[in-house]
Design a protein around this motif. Structure first.
Motif, PDB file in Angstrom:
ATOM      1  N   ASP A 220     -21.868 -22.244  46.447  1.00 24.99           N
ATOM      2  CA  ASP A 220     -21.066 -21.019  46.300  1.00 24.99           C
ATOM      3  C   ASP A 220     -20.516 -20.670  47.675  1.00 24.99           C
ATOM      4  O   ASP A 220     -21.243 -20.737  48.675  1.00 24.99           O
ATOM      5  CB  ASP A 220     -21.906 -19.866  45.769  1.00 24.99           C
ATOM      6  N   MET A 221     -19.249 -20.264  47.721  1.00 23.24           N
ATOM      7  CA  MET A 221     -18.635 -20.115  49.045  1.00 23.24           C
ATOM      8  C   MET A 221     -17.598 -19.004  49.090  1.00 23.24           C
ATOM      9  O   MET A 221     -17.046 -18.590  48.062  1.00 23.24           O
ATOM     10  CB  MET A 221     -17.984 -21.428  49.462  1.00 23.24           C
ATOM     11  N   VAL A 222     -17.341 -18.573  50.322  1.00 19.24           N
ATOM     12  CA  VAL A 222     -16.231 -17.690  50.640  1.00 19.24           C
ATOM     13  C   VAL A 222     -15.320 -18.429  51.609  1.00 19.24           C
ATOM     14  O   VAL A 222     -15.782 -18.975  52.610  1.00 19.24           O
ATOM     15  CB  VAL A 222     -16.719 -16.374  51.270  1.00 19.24           C
ATOM     16  N   VAL A 223     -14.027 -18.473  51.283  1.00 19.37           N
ATOM     17  CA  VAL A 223     -13.005 -19.035  52.161  1.00 19.37           C
ATOM     18  C   VAL A 223     -12.183 -17.857  52.679  1.00 19.37           C
ATOM     19  O   VAL A 223     -11.555 -17.143  51.892  1.00 19.37           O
ATOM     20  CB  VAL A 223     -12.109 -20.035  51.409  1.00 19.37           C
ATOM     21  N   ALA A 224     -12.214 -17.629  53.995  1.00 17.31           N
ATOM     22  CA  ALA A 224     -11.599 -16.423  54.558  1.00 17.31           C
ATOM     23  C   ALA A 224     -10.642 -16.775  55.690  1.00 17.31           C
ATOM     24  O   ALA A 224     -10.775 -17.816  56.343  1.00 17.31           O
ATOM     25  CB  ALA A 224     -12.684 -15.476  55.068  1.00 17.31           C
ATOM     26  N   ASN A 253      -8.472 -17.652  51.057  1.00 18.71           N
ATOM     27  CA  ASN A 253      -8.880 -16.251  50.903  1.00 18.71           C
ATOM     28  C   ASN A 253      -9.397 -15.940  49.496  1.00 18.71           C
ATOM     29  O   ASN A 253      -8.979 -14.975  48.867  1.00 18.71           O
ATOM     30  CB  ASN A 253      -7.716 -15.319  51.256  1.00 18.71           C
ATOM     31  N   LYS A 254     -10.300 -16.753  49.041  1.00 22.43           N
ATOM     32  CA  LYS A 254     -10.934 -16.547  47.741  1.00 22.43           C
ATOM     33  C   LYS A 254     -12.411 -16.941  47.847  1.00 22.43           C
ATOM     34  O   LYS A 254     -12.847 -17.591  48.802  1.00 22.43           O
ATOM     35  CB  LYS A 254     -10.269 -17.404  46.651  1.00 22.43           C
ATOM     36  N   ALA A 255     -13.157 -16.546  46.831  1.00 25.08           N
ATOM     37  CA  ALA A 255     -14.545 -16.983  46.696  1.00 25.08           C
ATOM     38  C   ALA A 255     -14.624 -17.980  45.543  1.00 25.08           C
ATOM     39  O   ALA A 255     -13.869 -17.880  44.576  1.00 25.08           O
ATOM     40  CB  ALA A 255     -15.453 -15.792  46.428  1.00 25.08           C
ATOM     41  N   ALA A 295     -12.414 -16.362  42.439  1.00 21.40           N
ATOM     42  CA  ALA A 295     -12.079 -14.938  42.341  1.00 21.40           C
ATOM     43  C   ALA A 295     -11.959 -14.358  43.741  1.00 21.40           C
ATOM     44  O   ALA A 295     -12.472 -14.932  44.712  1.00 21.40           O
ATOM     45  CB  ALA A 295     -13.152 -14.188  41.549  1.00 21.40           C
ATOM     46  N   PRO A 296     -11.303 -13.206  43.882  1.00 23.88           N
ATOM     47  CA  PRO A 296     -11.189 -12.579  45.209  1.00 23.88           C
ATOM     48  C   PRO A 296     -12.523 -12.155  45.792  1.00 23.88           C
ATOM     49  O   PRO A 296     -12.708 -12.148  47.007  1.00 23.88           O
ATOM     50  CB  PRO A 296     -10.281 -11.369  44.946  1.00 23.88           C
ATOM     51  N   SER A 297     -13.471 -11.770  44.934  1.00 21.45           N
ATOM     52  CA  SER A 297     -14.771 -11.260  45.381  1.00 21.45           C
ATOM     53  C   SER A 297     -15.874 -12.275  45.100  1.00 21.45           C
ATOM     54  O   SER A 297     -15.935 -12.856  44.006  1.00 21.45           O
ATOM     55  CB  SER A 297     -15.084  -9.950  44.656  1.00 21.45           C
ATOM     56  N   ALA A 298     -16.770 -12.474  46.079  1.00 18.33           N
ATOM     57  CA  ALA A 298     -17.883 -13.411  45.892  1.00 18.33           C
ATOM     58  C   ALA A 298     -18.833 -12.942  44.799  1.00 18.33           C
ATOM     59  O   ALA A 298     -19.335 -13.750  44.016  1.00 18.33           O
ATOM     60  CB  ALA A 298     -18.639 -13.587  47.207  1.00 18.33           C
ATOM     61  N   THR A 299     -19.090 -11.627  44.729  1.00 18.51           N
ATOM     62  CA  THR A 299     -20.012 -11.140  43.694  1.00 18.51           C
ATOM     63  C   THR A 299     -19.401 -11.275  42.309  1.00 18.51           C
ATOM     64  O   THR A 299     -20.110 -11.581  41.342  1.00 18.51           O
ATOM     65  CB  THR A 299     -20.417  -9.678  43.965  1.00 18.51           C
ATOM     66  N   ASP A 300     -18.094 -11.089  42.192  1.00 19.69           N
ATOM     67  CA  ASP A 300     -17.441 -11.309  40.899  1.00 19.69           C
ATOM     68  C   ASP A 300     -17.511 -12.781  40.503  1.00 19.69           C
ATOM     69  O   ASP A 300     -17.809 -13.107  39.352  1.00 19.69           O
ATOM     70  CB  ASP A 300     -15.972 -10.868  40.956  1.00 19.69           C
TER      71      ASP A 300
END
Length: 506
Positions: A220-224, A253-255, A295-300
């Motif tokens: 699971d990742m965040v790309v920022a 810029n998504k998770a 999705a835009p949010s990692a928790t979503d």
């Protein structure tokens, strides 16, 4: 869009994957590499760790300098450590664990713990009960059943579901308190990891001189920031490290989150049961074997990926529609592939199909690394195949961070070093179901580096692992691939716990 996932899909992206086998790209100073294609001469920096939230972690940073990248990495690790001390259900001294020992008392809690509990309240309702922190009780029932190799009784599951469906806490937003109401086991896993990944990425991005990054914990990742990352989606039916992915995406810029039943679960009487359980019925998830969400949010993204394993396809579609800009790829138990309408816009161009191996069997390798205390950097490693004349047939995996350290993999380097050329553009992040820390699997299907089948003969598997300022292991096992099934267990010394090598069905 719907289509069927066929056997050919397993090899569909193999030509691309051959490049991605060498994921650890040319690095010069520090833990980074200079990208000559970057007009601003930005520095990219990459580190990989084990034993982070019970799994592996990868951090990639684009920065004005190695020094700033190192500061960003330090900030991310500090944030992960801080939040783990708050949210962990495994650390008896965490804030969450201490709160769990209270009953019927309004306890002031940190903003982070309050946020996670509130997320569970919101998503429990939004997912129609598919997400519930109390699902841990049902998970424990199935774990106990696995120990005695006997399915849980329906009465036991029904009683557990009734306990799960209670209200387990009450929140007071004005006073930021949480009142714990029951004795039912709770775990915050569905949101905690995603929340921590997002917070770690935010902390790193606040460091001066950081332009972009990827924080990937357990798939699971965040790309920022400014990075435009290639992300490979693991195949749930062929999920070794060097198997072909089922998709490759371009993410900015998504998770991204993936949840599935193929890496963790319980084996009872020869039947595999997912670690993901339906809190409403007490049964392990089975209809959907893998769900990947962007999705835009990692928790979503994390919430949707987990819930999608429990819900029906139609329920998944309705739930996804409630989250703005959420896209998904579902793989069902019968191999059906179900995409959101916008999924195709995330995909990279499909590469050409290559020839499959004509072998019916494969050499399967399961590697377990020795665990270090705390957040430990992953050691360097090489796994390769040689024929009986000692010629290298194929390198299955190569882990390193700087070219100069390849010499430390002395046996691999002696055979391959002079011929190996890293491609700075050929590295990608991988999303897949979370694996346990230090456990990796690989497969050799009887093809050489060019993808051509070789004859079924005697071959030797080599596994070399070395840690900078640490230990060294070199294991090897000869396999006669002209014969029937074989299995061997190799014991390591300094860096490897053990390696299981078997020759059997692909």
């Amino acid at each position: 869009m719907q289509q069927v996932l066929t056997r050919n899909n397993r090899f569909y992206f193999m030509n691309r994957v051959l490049a991605f086998l060498f994921l650890f790209v040319v690095l010069l100073a520090g833990d980074g590499f200079s990208n000559p294609a970057n007009p601003n001469n930005q520095v990219s920096y990459i580190s990989r760790y084990e034993n982070v939230l019970g799994t592996s972690m990868e951090i990639k940073i684009t920065s004005v300098s190695d020094k700033q990248a190192a500061l960003a990495e330090k900030a991310a690790l500090a944030e992960i450590n801080r939040l783990n001390k708050i949210l962990s259900g495994y650390n008896v001294n965490s804030e969450f664990s201490q709160w769990m020992r209270t009953h019927n008392k309004a306890v002031p809690v940190s903003k982070d713990l309050f946020t996670i509990l509130n997320l569970f309240d919101t998503w429990r309702k939004q997912s129609n009960g598919a997400l519930d922190a109390a699902a841990e009780l049902i998970s424990q029932v199935w774990k106990q059943s696995a120990l005695i190799q006997q399915l849980p009784a329906q009465e036991q599951l029904a009683a557990s579901v009734a306990l799960v469906q209670q209200q387990h806490w009450v929140l007071d937003a004005q006073k930021q308190t949480a009142t714990h109401l029951t004795n039912v086991p709770l775990k915050l896993n569905s949101f905690a990891k995603s929340y921590i990944i997002q917070s770690a990425a935010n902390a790193a991005m606040r460091v001066t001189g950081i332009n972009g990054l990827i924080v990937n914990i357990g798939g699971d990742m965040v790309v920022a920031g400014t990075v435009n990352e290639t992300v490979l989606v693991s195949n749930p039916t062929a999920n070794t490290e060097n198997d072909a992915p089922i998709d490759q995406l371009q993410i900015t810029n998504k998770a991204v989150a993936t949840s599935g039943n193929y890496r963790r679960g319980e084996l009872i009487n020869g039947v595999w049961y997912s670690h993901i359980v339906d809190p409403r019925t007490g049964t392990p998830a089975s209809a959907i074997v893998s769900a990947t969400v962007v999705a835009p949010s990692a928790t979503d993204a994390g919430a949707l990926a987990t819930a999608f394993n429990v819900l029906t396809v139609e329920e998944c579609k309705r739930l996804a529609a409630s989250v703005k800009d959420a896209d998904y790829l579902l793989i069902t138990q019968n191999g059906e592939r179900i995409e959101s309408a916008n999924w195709k816009h995330l995909q990279l161009e499909t590469p050409a199909v290559i020839h499959q191996s004509d072998w019916k069997n494969a050499i399967n390798i399961s590697l377990e690394l020795k665990q270090q205390e705390g957040f430990a950097k992953r050691p360097f490693a090489a796994i390769w195949i040689e024929d009986k004349e000692g010629n290298v047939v194929k390198t299955l995996a190569l882990w390193y961070n700087k070219p100069k350290w390849l010499r430390d993999l002395r046996s691999w380097y002696r055979k391959n070093g002079s011929a190996y050329t890293a491609d700075p553009a050929a590295f990608a992040s991988v999303t897949g179901a979370t694996r346990s820390a230090g456990k990796y699997s690989f497969k050799w299907d009887g093809t050489d580096t060019k993808g051509n089948s070789v004859k079924q003969d005697v071959y030797t598997v080599y596994i070399e692992v070395v840690r900078e300022h640490g230990g060294y292991d070199l294991l090897k096992q000869e396999m006669d691939c002209s014969k029937k099934a074989q299995q061997f267990t190799l014991k390591g010394n300094a860096e490897i716990t053990e390696v299981m090598v078997n020759y059997g069905k692909k």
